[in-house]
Write a protein that holds these residues in place. Sequence first.
Motif, PDB file in Angstrom:
ATOM      1  N   GLY A 246     -33.677 -12.131 -12.031  1.00 20.76           N
ATOM      2  CA  GLY A 246     -32.987 -11.196 -12.739  1.00 20.76           C
ATOM      3  C   GLY A 246     -31.635 -11.751 -13.066  1.00 20.76           C
ATOM      4  N   HIS A 247     -31.031 -12.550 -12.220  1.00 23.57           N
ATOM      5  CA  HIS A 247     -29.804 -13.267 -12.593  1.00 23.57           C
ATOM      6  C   HIS A 247     -30.112 -14.276 -13.656  1.00 23.57           C
ATOM      7  CE1 HIS A 247     -26.863 -11.255  -9.929  1.00 23.57           C
ATOM      8  NE2 HIS A 247     -27.524 -11.676  -9.046  1.00 23.57           N
ATOM      9  N   THR A 248     -29.047 -14.599 -14.595  1.00 21.97           N
ATOM     10  CA  THR A 248     -29.234 -15.287 -15.455  1.00 21.97           C
ATOM     11  C   THR A 248     -28.494 -16.618 -15.412  1.00 21.97           C
ATOM     12  OG1 THR A 248     -27.616 -14.200 -16.674  1.00 21.97           O
ATOM     13  CG2 THR A 248     -29.770 -13.684 -17.255  1.00 21.97           C
TER      14      THR A 248
ATOM     15  N   ASN B 104     -17.599  20.866  -1.115  1.00 21.56           N
ATOM     16  CA  ASN B 104     -16.550  21.769  -0.561  1.00 21.56           C
ATOM     17  C   ASN B 104     -15.607  21.348   0.137  1.00 21.56           C
ATOM     18  OD1 ASN B 104     -18.192  24.068  -1.640  1.00 21.56           O
ATOM     19  ND2 ASN B 104     -19.563  23.999   0.062  1.00 21.56           N
ATOM     20  N   GLY B 105     -15.405  19.751   0.092  1.00 20.90           N
ATOM     21  CA  GLY B 105     -14.077  19.284   0.671  1.00 20.90           C
ATOM     22  C   GLY B 105     -14.435  19.112   2.150  1.00 20.90           C
ATOM     23  N   ALA B 106     -15.598  19.454   2.790  1.00 18.27           N
ATOM     24  CA  ALA B 106     -15.929  19.259   4.184  1.00 18.27           C
ATOM     25  C   ALA B 106     -16.346  17.697   4.530  1.00 18.27           C
ATOM     26  CB  ALA B 106     -16.905  20.303   4.758  1.00 18.27           C
ATOM     27  N   VAL B 107     -15.884  17.044   5.400  1.00 18.34           N
ATOM     28  CA  VAL B 107     -16.202  15.759   5.745  1.00 18.34           C
ATOM     29  C   VAL B 107     -17.046  15.719   6.980  1.00 18.34           C
ATOM     30  CG1 VAL B 107     -15.134  13.617   6.616  1.00 18.34           C
ATOM     31  CG2 VAL B 107     -13.843  14.882   4.978  1.00 18.34           C
ATOM     32  N   LYS B 108     -18.299  14.887   7.006  1.00 22.68           N
ATOM     33  CA  LYS B 108     -19.147  14.861   8.083  1.00 22.68           C
ATOM     34  C   LYS B 108     -19.567  13.410   8.059  1.00 22.68           C
ATOM     35  CE  LYS B 108     -23.096  16.192   4.990  1.00 22.68           C
ATOM     36  NZ  LYS B 108     -24.327  16.883   4.709  1.00 22.68           N
ATOM     37  N   GLN B 109     -20.239  12.957   9.009  1.00 19.55           N
ATOM     38  CA  GLN B 109     -20.603  11.732   9.171  1.00 19.55           C
ATOM     39  C   GLN B 109     -21.983  11.556   8.613  1.00 19.55           C
ATOM     40  OE1 GLN B 109     -19.595   9.697  12.903  1.00 19.55           O
ATOM     41  NE2 GLN B 109     -18.064   8.799  11.779  1.00 19.55           N
ATOM     42  N   GLU B 110     -22.242  10.398   7.755  1.00 17.61           N
ATOM     43  CA  GLU B 110     -23.693  10.144   7.440  1.00 17.61           C
ATOM     44  C   GLU B 110     -23.967   8.630   7.633  1.00 17.61           C
ATOM     45  OE1 GLU B 110     -24.621  11.640   3.527  1.00 17.61           O
ATOM     46  OE2 GLU B 110     -24.373  13.581   4.019  1.00 17.61           O
ATOM     47  N   LYS B 111     -25.206   8.186   8.051  1.00 16.51           N
ATOM     48  CA  LYS B 111     -25.380   6.728   7.817  1.00 16.51           C
ATOM     49  C   LYS B 111     -25.831   6.458   6.456  1.00 16.51           C
ATOM     50  CE  LYS B 111     -27.213   4.803  11.380  1.00 16.51           C
ATOM     51  NZ  LYS B 111     -28.255   4.139  12.495  1.00 16.51           N
ATOM     52  N   TRP B 112     -24.963   5.432   5.952  1.00 13.61           N
ATOM     53  CA  TRP B 112     -25.216   4.762   4.565  1.00 13.61           C
ATOM     54  C   TRP B 112     -25.099   3.327   4.625  1.00 13.61           C
ATOM     55  CZ3 TRP B 112     -22.393   1.645   1.361  1.00 13.61           C
ATOM     56  CH2 TRP B 112     -22.764   1.792  -0.054  1.00 13.61           C
ATOM     57  N   PRO B 113     -26.001   2.598   3.972  1.00 11.76           N
ATOM     58  CA  PRO B 113     -27.162   3.191   3.145  1.00 11.76           C
ATOM     59  C   PRO B 113     -28.088   3.622   4.282  1.00 11.76           C
ATOM     60  CG  PRO B 113     -27.116   0.620   2.819  1.00 11.76           C
ATOM     61  CD  PRO B 113     -25.811   1.230   3.668  1.00 11.76           C
ATOM     62  N   LYS B 114     -29.279   4.323   3.801  1.00 13.42           N
ATOM     63  CA  LYS B 114     -30.409   4.707   4.696  1.00 13.42           C
ATOM     64  C   LYS B 114     -31.366   3.569   5.018  1.00 13.42           C
ATOM     65  CE  LYS B 114     -29.322   8.920   5.206  1.00 13.42           C
ATOM     66  NZ  LYS B 114     -28.285   9.508   6.211  1.00 13.42           N
ATOM     67  N   ARG B 115     -31.300   2.495   4.174  1.00 18.83           N
ATOM     68  CA  ARG B 115     -31.884   1.310   4.319  1.00 18.83           C
ATOM     69  C   ARG B 115     -31.267   0.078   3.840  1.00 18.83           C
ATOM     70  NH1 ARG B 115     -38.056   0.062   1.972  1.00 18.83           N
ATOM     71  NH2 ARG B 115     -38.060  -1.958   2.615  1.00 18.83           N
ATOM     72  N   ALA B 116     -31.489  -1.205   4.594  1.00 23.28           N
ATOM     73  CA  ALA B 116     -30.347  -2.028   4.221  1.00 23.28           C
ATOM     74  C   ALA B 116     -30.596  -2.852   2.863  1.00 23.28           C
ATOM     75  CB  ALA B 116     -30.870  -3.324   5.146  1.00 23.28           C
ATOM     76  N   LEU B 117     -29.696  -3.120   2.272  1.00 24.94           N
ATOM     77  CA  LEU B 117     -29.358  -3.698   0.929  1.00 24.94           C
ATOM     78  C   LEU B 117     -29.246  -5.307   0.875  1.00 24.94           C
ATOM     79  CD1 LEU B 117     -27.643  -0.798  -0.717  1.00 24.94           C
ATOM     80  CD2 LEU B 117     -30.176  -0.793  -0.582  1.00 24.94           C
ATOM     81  N   ILE B 118     -29.634  -5.899  -0.190  1.00 22.29           N
ATOM     82  CA  ILE B 118     -29.092  -7.217  -0.400  1.00 22.29           C
ATOM     83  C   ILE B 118     -28.149  -7.071  -1.821  1.00 22.29           C
ATOM     84  CG2 ILE B 118     -29.505  -9.517  -1.391  1.00 22.29           C
ATOM     85  CD1 ILE B 118     -32.689  -8.905   0.012  1.00 22.29           C
ATOM     86  N   VAL B 119     -27.057  -7.388  -1.817  1.00 18.97           N
ATOM     87  CA  VAL B 119     -26.028  -7.240  -2.742  1.00 18.97           C
ATOM     88  C   VAL B 119     -25.647  -9.035  -3.143  1.00 18.97           C
ATOM     89  CG1 VAL B 119     -23.996  -6.741  -3.942  1.00 18.97           C
ATOM     90  CG2 VAL B 119     -24.993  -5.344  -2.137  1.00 18.97           C
ATOM     91  N   SER B 120     -26.119  -9.296  -4.414  1.00 19.58           N
ATOM     92  CA  SER B 120     -25.771 -10.669  -4.868  1.00 19.58           C
ATOM     93  C   SER B 120     -25.046 -10.706  -5.935  1.00 19.58           C
ATOM     94  CB  SER B 120     -27.184 -11.406  -5.133  1.00 19.58           C
ATOM     95  OG  SER B 120     -27.972 -10.413  -6.342  1.00 19.58           O
ATOM     96  N   GLY B 121     -24.159 -11.825  -6.181  1.00 23.23           N
ATOM     97  CA  GLY B 121     -23.228 -12.148  -7.094  1.00 23.23           C
ATOM     98  C   GLY B 121     -23.436 -13.472  -7.945  1.00 23.23           C
ATOM     99  N   SER B 122     -23.478 -13.463  -9.181  1.00 20.75           N
ATOM    100  CA  SER B 122     -23.848 -14.791  -9.891  1.00 20.75           C
ATOM    101  C   SER B 122     -22.690 -15.000 -10.826  1.00 20.75           C
ATOM    102  CB  SER B 122     -24.983 -14.387 -10.627  1.00 20.75           C
ATOM    103  OG  SER B 122     -25.208 -15.417 -11.638  1.00 20.75           O
ATOM    104  N   ARG B 123     -22.815 -16.365 -11.214  1.00 19.95           N
ATOM    105  CA  ARG B 123     -22.039 -16.822 -12.603  1.00 19.95           C
ATOM    106  C   ARG B 123     -22.206 -16.282 -13.948  1.00 19.95           C
ATOM    107  NH1 ARG B 123     -20.751 -23.223 -12.270  1.00 19.95           N
ATOM    108  NH2 ARG B 123     -19.131 -22.551 -13.793  1.00 19.95           N
TER     109      ARG B 123
ATOM    110  N   ARG C 195     -31.562 -19.390  -9.989  1.00 19.41           N
ATOM    111  CA  ARG C 195     -31.247 -17.953 -10.493  1.00 19.41           C
ATOM    112  C   ARG C 195     -32.249 -16.858  -9.827  1.00 19.41           C
ATOM    113  NH1 ARG C 195     -31.590 -19.021 -17.053  1.00 19.41           N
ATOM    114  NH2 ARG C 195     -30.227 -20.970 -16.738  1.00 19.41           N
ATOM    115  N   THR C 196     -32.835 -17.426  -8.370  1.00 15.35           N
ATOM    116  CA  THR C 196     -33.676 -16.559  -7.744  1.00 15.35           C
ATOM    117  C   THR C 196     -33.045 -16.073  -6.427  1.00 15.35           C
ATOM    118  OG1 THR C 196     -34.826 -18.040  -6.574  1.00 15.35           O
ATOM    119  CG2 THR C 196     -35.734 -17.317  -8.786  1.00 15.35           C
TER     120      THR C 196
END
Length: 388
Positions: free
Chosen positions: A131-133, A153-172, A113-114
Motif C-alpha cells: 500500500g505504501h508507495t 455526557n462528560g463522564a470518564v471511564k476506563q476502556e481498553k484501547w485498541p481492543k486488538r493490537a495494531l501495526i502503524v507504519s510511516g513512509s517516505r 514498500r511492504t
Amino acid sequence: MSLPTDERSKPEIAGKDAGGSAASDRAKLEEVAWTRWAENSEPKHISFPAHGSSVVTCLLISHGRIISASDDHSIRVYSLSTGEQLLQLQGHEGGVWALAASGDTLVSGSTDRTVRVWDLKTGKCTHIFGGHTSTIRCLEIVKPEWIDVEDANGAVKQEKWPKRALIVSGSRDHSLRVWTLPRPHEPEYRSYNPDGVYSVVLDLGRNQAYSGSMDGTVRVWDLRTGDCRHTLTGHTSLVGLLGLSPSHLVSAAADSTLRIWDPDSGELQHTLAAHTGAITCFQHDEFKVLSGSNGNLKIWNIRDGTVVRDLLTSTKDVWQVVFEGRWCVAASDKQHTTVLDIWDFGVDSEDSVKDMPGDDEDSKDLDEEEDEGAHKIKRLIEAQVEHR
C-alpha cells in the motif's frame, strides 16, 4: 566512573501510563540496572561479525534474542547470551529499515514498500501488506492498554484501547498506515501495491503522538482531534529519531545533538551536544540515554544531560544500539566489517537473560475483539500527511 543513585537522582514518574504495578516494577528494575551500569567499569563483552560489510539499519532485543536488519535485505536473529545466529529471515526485496516485535511475532518494513509479519519460532513470513508507495522508515506495534475515555455526557471511564493490537507504519510517501496485527493462527495473507514521515511515537496515556520532520521540528499531535498541540523547535536539521519514556521525550537529529523534552508541556529539559556527526541511533529510559554517531557510542545521564562514559571509540560508524536491563548491544563498522558488540552489566548470580516486565504483553492482549478505537490513529493520519 560512577554516578549517585540517591533519592535526588530518582525520577518522579509522570503521566497516566506510568500507573499500575507493571510501570512501578519497570521503574524499580531500571533503577537497579542503572546502578550497575554506572558502577560496573568492566562489563562482560563479546564481539562478532554480522551481515558482512552491510549497514545494520535496525536492532532489537526481545525475549533473549538480538534481532538485526540490514540494507542487504535480510533480518538475522542471534542469541543474546552467546551471539550464536539462530535464524536468517529472507523475503524482502530491498533494505529493511523498520522493525517491531511482540512475543514471537516480528514486523518489518522495507524499501520494497511492504510490511511483513514473521513467526520468530519458525522464521516463516506469514503476512505481507502492500500500500505504501515509498520506503517504510518507521513502524510500531500498538498494544491494547487501559485509558480514560470521556463519553457524550462528560463522564470518564476506563476502556481498553485498541481492543486488538495494531501495526502503524510511516513512509517516505508522507503517509501513515494502520493495519491489524494478525493473530498467530490466522490465515496467511499477501498484498502488494505498486519527500516524508521519518519518526513517529504514540503516547496513548496522554492521547497524543509525536513526529519528527525534515524541517528540524518535533510536533505533538492530539489523537482525539488530529490537531497539532505543540511545535518543538531547536534542532537545525532533520529529526530522524524519537523515543518516549514516562517522563521524557527524546529527539535526535542530523545536527549532531539530542534534545530531551517534557512530553506534557513541550519544555526543553536538556540538549546533549558531545557528538561530532549526525546521530545515527539512540535509546533511553528514565535514567540514561545511549547514543551513537560516527566514531563513538556514548552513555548520558538523562537527569542532568552529562556524559557518563564512551562504550565505543575509534570505530568508523555506530549504526544501532539497544539495551534492556543488564544487556547492551551495538552494531558498528570496524575496518569495513559489520560487528555486533554485547555488554553484560549484570552479576553472575543473576539470570543470564531476563526481559523487563511488560516488554511484550502476551497473546491475551492481542486476542481482544476489534472496535472503533483505531479511528483515533486514523484522525491523526489525516492531519499529519502534510507534515514533512
